[in-house]
Design an enzyme around this catalytic site. Structure first.
Site: not given
Ligand code: NAD
Ligand code: WQD
Length: 325
Positions: A124, A148, A152
């Site tokens: 991430s 979190y 990572k």
């Molecule tokens: P998500 O929660 O929709 O998907 C993750 C899936 O993993 C879920 O379906 C959950 O049920 C499953 N899971 C969690 N723990 C588990 C376990 N112990 N055993 C089996 N399954 C398990 O999340 P996402 O948004 O699809 O994110 C996927 C990956 O990408 C995550 O590792 C997340 O940290 C990373 N990521 C997400 C974002 C984002 O903003 N969505 C940004 C950066 C990185």
């Molecule tokens: C985006 C912008 C908020 C909600 C997070 C995690 C990051 C990654 C992606 C997993 C920011 C603003 C948000 C609201 C708002 N996930 N905001 N009102 O914080 O960039 O990233 O998700 O890895 O690790 O930290 O994403 O969508 O929460 O926020 O004003 O109700 O929207 O302040 O500027 P963020 P976000």
């Protein structure tokens, strides 16, 4: 041979499964559905017209991991499974370390035992903390601001150490920026349980009338309009990035790529784009800054373009489009 997709019922995983099946890959999916629903598996099969084995279970359970690797012919793993909510990780850090680290270690151990060494990990942009320079390159300073983010960074370190100990591993670390959007059928989307933490799912729930208004966290940041700027990327572009990474998995090493568009949009710009695309009004109020937020975050995605031949293609309008089913 099949690709094991962990967390394949989740938001990014489900879109990636669709992409992989469209490209002719065989997949096996495992998910404990802690943050997703089994219907996602049904929809992946429906959209792609292809079948695959789904294991409902927890990857912290090594017996299940062994069972999957024993039963299936797996040659690569894309590891999405994990917890992802920053605030929750602050409230319950041990749960985050336990889930994110143990699942990863179990999978690596099962792979090691069977000489399977192709691994793609969901990292991430959170690992960059508050970046000193923009756009953010992969060699920028890394720092975690919450549990979190630490999970990572720790997993990235484990993977680097693993490669250092055995140069046959082929590891790709993909650092996602802010994925939004969903499948054009409306069947797959970011549907977090409870009140959303992330901006786009929150806007969508306001649009649907489930929430009253968006709370814009701060309007005094040094940005174009004072609100936070992020690199929003369509989840289908992100899914495409995984397929590109997989097809380039030839050279052993630890390959790290930003997956972002390279363009930042502010909170207010995103709200305006959403209103224009969906022909609606999204009420919002300016609220205090959210603890831990940064002003600006956007990627330099050129390494992925040069080395993977991948570039995000979808427009902001496509990212904002909501499809109801
Ligand atoms: P998500 O929660 O929709 O998907 C993750 C899936 O993993 C879920 O379906 C959950 O049920 C499953 N899971 C969690 N723990 C588990 C376990 N112990 N055993 C089996 N399954 C398990 O999340 P996402 O948004 O699809 O994110 C996927 C990956 O990408 C995550 O590792 C997340 O940290 C990373 N990521 C997400 C974002 C984002 O903003 N969505 C940004 C950066 C990185
Ligand atoms: C985006 C912008 C908020 C909600 C997070 C995690 C990051 C990654 C992606 C997993 C920011 C603003 C948000 C609201 C708002 N996930 N905001 N009102 O914080 O960039 O990233 O998700 O890895 O690790 O930290 O994403 O969508 O929460 O926020 O004003 O109700 O929207 O302040 O500027 P963020 P976000």
């Amino acid at each position: 041979m099949a690709i094991l997709v962990t967390g394949g019922a989740g938001y990014i995983g489900s879109h990636t499964c669709v992409q992989l099946l469209a490209e002719g890959h065989e997949i096996v999916v495992v998910d404990n559905l802690v943050n997703s629903k089994e219907t996602a598996v049904k929809y992946i099969k429906g959209i792609s017209g292809k079948d695959f084995n789904f294991y409902r279970g927890d990857l912290k359970n090594m017996d299940l991991v062994e069972e999957i690797f024993d039963k299936e012919k797996i040659d690569s793993v894309i590891h999405f499974a994990g917890y992802k909510a920053v605030g929750e990780s602050v409230e319950n850090p041990v749960m985050y370390y336990e889930n994110n680290l143990i699942t990863t270690i179990n999978i690596i151990n099962a792979m090691k035992k069977r000489n399977i060494r192709n691994f793609i990990f969901s990292s991430s942009a959170t690992v960059y903390g508050n970046p000193a320079t923009l756009p953010i390159r992969e060699d920028a300073h890394l720092i975690a601001a919450n549990p979190y983010g630490h999970t990572k960074l720790m997993i990235e370190q484990i993977l680097k150490d693993l490669y250092a100990s055995d140069h046959k591993w082929n590891i790709t670390i993909l650092r996602y920026f802010n994925p939004i959007g969903g499948h054009p059928t409306g069947l797959l989307a970011d549907n977090p349980k409870g009140i959303p933490n992330n901006l786009m799912p929150y806007i969508i729930q306001v649009y649907q009338g489930k929430l009253k208004q968006v709370h814009v966290f701060g309007d005094d940041y040094p940005t174009i309009d004072g609100t936070g700027v992020r690199d929003y990327i369509h989840v289908i572009d992100l899914a495409d990035g995984h397929a590109a990474a997989l097809s380039k998995m030839k050279e052993p090493g630890v390959h790290i790529f930003n997956l972002g568009t390279g363009t930042g949009y502010s909170v207010l710009q995103l709200i305006k784009a959403f209103e224009k695309t969906n022909k609606c009004k999204i009420p919002y109020i300016i609220a205090p800054r959210r603890a831990g937020d940064i002003a600006l975050c956007y990627a330099d995605p050129s390494k992925a373009e040069i080395e993977l031949g991948w570039k995000a293609k979808k427009t902001l309008e496509e990212m904002c489009k909501v499809v109801f089913i």
